[in-house]
Design a protein around this motif. Sequence first.
Motif, short mmCIF file in Angstrom:
data_model
loop_
_atom_site.label_atom_id
_atom_site.label_comp_id
_atom_site.label_asym_id
_atom_site.label_seq_id
_atom_site.Cartn_x
_atom_site.Cartn_y
_atom_site.Cartn_z
N ARG A 99 -35.56 -25.98 -0.74
CA ARG A 99 -36.38 -25.52 0.17
C ARG A 99 -36.21 -24.24 0.78
N ARG A 100 -36.02 -24.19 2.23
CA ARG A 100 -35.78 -23.11 3.15
C ARG A 100 -34.39 -22.68 3.16
N ARG A 101 -33.46 -23.32 2.28
CA ARG A 101 -32.09 -22.98 2.25
C ARG A 101 -32.01 -22.05 0.83
N THR A 102 -32.90 -22.19 0.02
CA THR A 102 -32.79 -21.58 -1.30
C THR A 102 -32.01 -20.21 -1.30
N VAL A 103 -32.17 -19.19 -0.48
CA VAL A 103 -31.72 -17.85 -0.32
C VAL A 103 -30.04 -18.11 0.19
N PHE A 104 -29.92 -19.05 1.14
CA PHE A 104 -28.51 -19.34 1.51
C PHE A 104 -27.59 -20.01 0.35
N LYS A 106 -41.17 -11.75 -2.35
CA LYS A 106 -41.11 -11.40 -0.95
C LYS A 106 -41.98 -10.09 -0.94
N ALA A 107 -41.54 -9.03 -1.88
CA ALA A 107 -42.14 -7.83 -1.58
C ALA A 107 -43.80 -7.75 -1.53
N THR A 108 -44.44 -8.50 -2.19
CA THR A 108 -45.88 -8.49 -2.31
C THR A 108 -46.33 -9.16 -0.82
N ARG A 109 -45.45 -9.69 -0.06
CA ARG A 109 -45.78 -10.38 1.28
C ARG A 109 -45.25 -9.65 2.34
N ALA A 120 -20.02 -10.75 1.14
CA ALA A 120 -20.76 -12.00 0.71
C ALA A 120 -20.81 -13.14 1.70
N ALA A 121 -19.66 -13.45 2.28
CA ALA A 121 -19.56 -14.45 3.17
C ALA A 121 -20.41 -14.30 4.62
N ILE A 122 -20.15 -12.93 4.97
CA ILE A 122 -20.75 -12.57 6.10
C ILE A 122 -22.16 -12.71 5.89
N TYR A 123 -22.71 -12.44 4.62
CA TYR A 123 -24.36 -12.13 4.37
C TYR A 123 -24.54 -13.83 4.62
N SER A 124 -23.54 -14.63 3.98
CA SER A 124 -24.27 -15.99 3.59
C SER A 124 -24.43 -16.42 5.28
N MET A 125 -23.68 -16.42 6.23
CA MET A 125 -23.65 -16.91 7.47
C MET A 125 -24.81 -16.23 8.29
N VAL A 126 -25.05 -15.03 7.93
CA VAL A 126 -26.24 -14.33 8.51
C VAL A 126 -27.44 -14.95 8.07
N ILE A 127 -27.59 -15.27 6.63
CA ILE A 127 -28.78 -15.86 6.09
C ILE A 127 -29.03 -17.20 6.87
N LEU A 128 -27.71 -18.15 6.83
CA LEU A 128 -27.90 -19.24 7.53
C LEU A 128 -28.65 -19.48 8.70
N TYR A 148 -30.50 -16.81 10.41
CA TYR A 148 -31.67 -16.50 10.28
C TYR A 148 -32.40 -16.93 9.20
N ARG A 149 -32.20 -18.43 8.94
CA ARG A 149 -32.75 -19.19 7.66
C ARG A 149 -34.21 -19.26 7.88
N ASN A 150 -35.02 -18.93 9.01
CA ASN A 150 -36.47 -19.01 9.01
C ASN A 150 -36.74 -17.81 9.16
N GLY A 151 -36.27 -16.46 9.09
CA GLY A 151 -36.52 -15.29 8.72
C GLY A 151 -37.48 -15.14 7.51
N PHE A 152 -38.11 -14.10 7.72
CA PHE A 152 -39.05 -13.83 6.30
C PHE A 152 -38.33 -13.57 5.17
N ALA A 153 -37.20 -12.90 5.13
CA ALA A 153 -36.38 -12.65 4.00
C ALA A 153 -35.71 -13.84 3.43
N PHE A 154 -35.30 -14.95 4.26
CA PHE A 154 -34.55 -15.83 3.75
C PHE A 154 -35.42 -17.27 3.60
N ASP A 155 -36.67 -17.32 4.31
CA ASP A 155 -37.35 -18.51 4.32
C ASP A 155 -38.18 -18.70 3.02
N THR A 156 -37.82 -19.63 1.93
CA THR A 156 -38.63 -19.86 0.99
C THR A 156 -39.24 -21.18 1.25
N ASP A 157 -40.55 -20.98 1.81
CA ASP A 157 -41.24 -21.90 2.48
C ASP A 157 -41.98 -22.73 1.46
#
Length: 400
Positions: A272-277, A320-323, A376-384, A386-395
């Motif tokens: 779900r919403r944690r797919t990108v994370f 995401k690019a088309t959105r 990559a570890a820092i990116y993972s924490m940022v994604i977690l 901001y998990r509801n942000g556009f780039a990271f939320d696979t709704d």
Amino acid sequence: MDIKTGKGTMPLTSLIAILSVSLLVNLPGLAISPVLANLDKIFPGSSQLSIQMLTILPNLFIIPFVLLSGQIASSSSKSVILLWGLGFYLASGVIYLFTNAMWQLIAVSCLLGVGCGLLIPLAASLITDNFDGKERMQMLGIKSGVANLSLIVATLVVGWLGRWNWHLPFIVYLLPVIPLVMFGAIRSYANVPSAPAGQKVEGKGFIIPRMVSIVLLYFGTTFFVIVLSYYLPFLLAKHGIDASKVGTITAIFFFAIFLPGFILPLIVKLFRRRTVFFAMLSVALGLGLLCVGYTMPLLCTGAFLMGWGYGIIQPTVYDKATRAVDTPTKNTMALAIILATNYVAITIAPFIIDGIRDLIGSKSDLFPFQFNLVLAAIYSMVILFYRNGFAFDTDSDYLK
């Protein structure tokens, strides 16, 4: 047989024809790799720089022509751009077979980059224009899978052909024949209007915060995983591991990228919403194993985890690019920007990593992997976070 598109149906023949364009997008630079070590013997007097240019130039030419293709496609017939791209690509493949000088190889590499650059955004936009919802995400996943499967098979083929004659690996650049033969099945789907007839198109184009977020996500992910190609041979050599193992580990990496494409909706349904994370976490874990594991099982597992994470993020970013636009006519340009980002990351990654390594005075062959692991570890924490942000939320809308 008709295939559901989320907007209606499409004949299976047309779908196969559209996907055949994706066979081409990952191949530039590949055919020359088996003969790089022997080019100084084939062409005595060739400099190391001229040999390196054969792998660098296609990517450098791809970047501007990806953007040019996206810009032209906003107002012109995509079928015409597709024909030009296929024509340049096929012409380079034919000319490669008859080259007998280094300058000729370099010139044809530029032509190959032009053709591939024109095709890359169209390979994605042919799907985003004709599919919607769950079907679009699934097809973008399959498109990524086809492109990476083509790379895996072609890698094996060119390695085998290179044993017989140094010209033979260039046969893989004749693959544009397939979409050209099937062009009639593509034509009507290449000219689908971005917005329905009579619909008033409003909006300013790009939604800048969304575009920035997915560009950063895709740039970072590509930057993290590309160290496998650039630095793994040196790491293995230092630890006394046979250099031939690089091919095995790299093949596993590309195989792992290929796999998620065919089951992407199931992966999204699970995480779900944690797919990108979880995908980014997989990349970080893979880098971690490469930092500590000097046995084949650990190295192969690390490569697989990196490829798996990248294979999930890649088609997700395409969708995401088309959105990230509020005007349908900008869809192809948005895809072009994202796809150009990939090649920019591939091109500049070694300059950034080596520059930072020189700046801090490190001589370690582990540094590129350790540096990217931290990022990559820092990116993972940022994604977690901001998990509801556009780039990271696979709704869940993707699954309807």
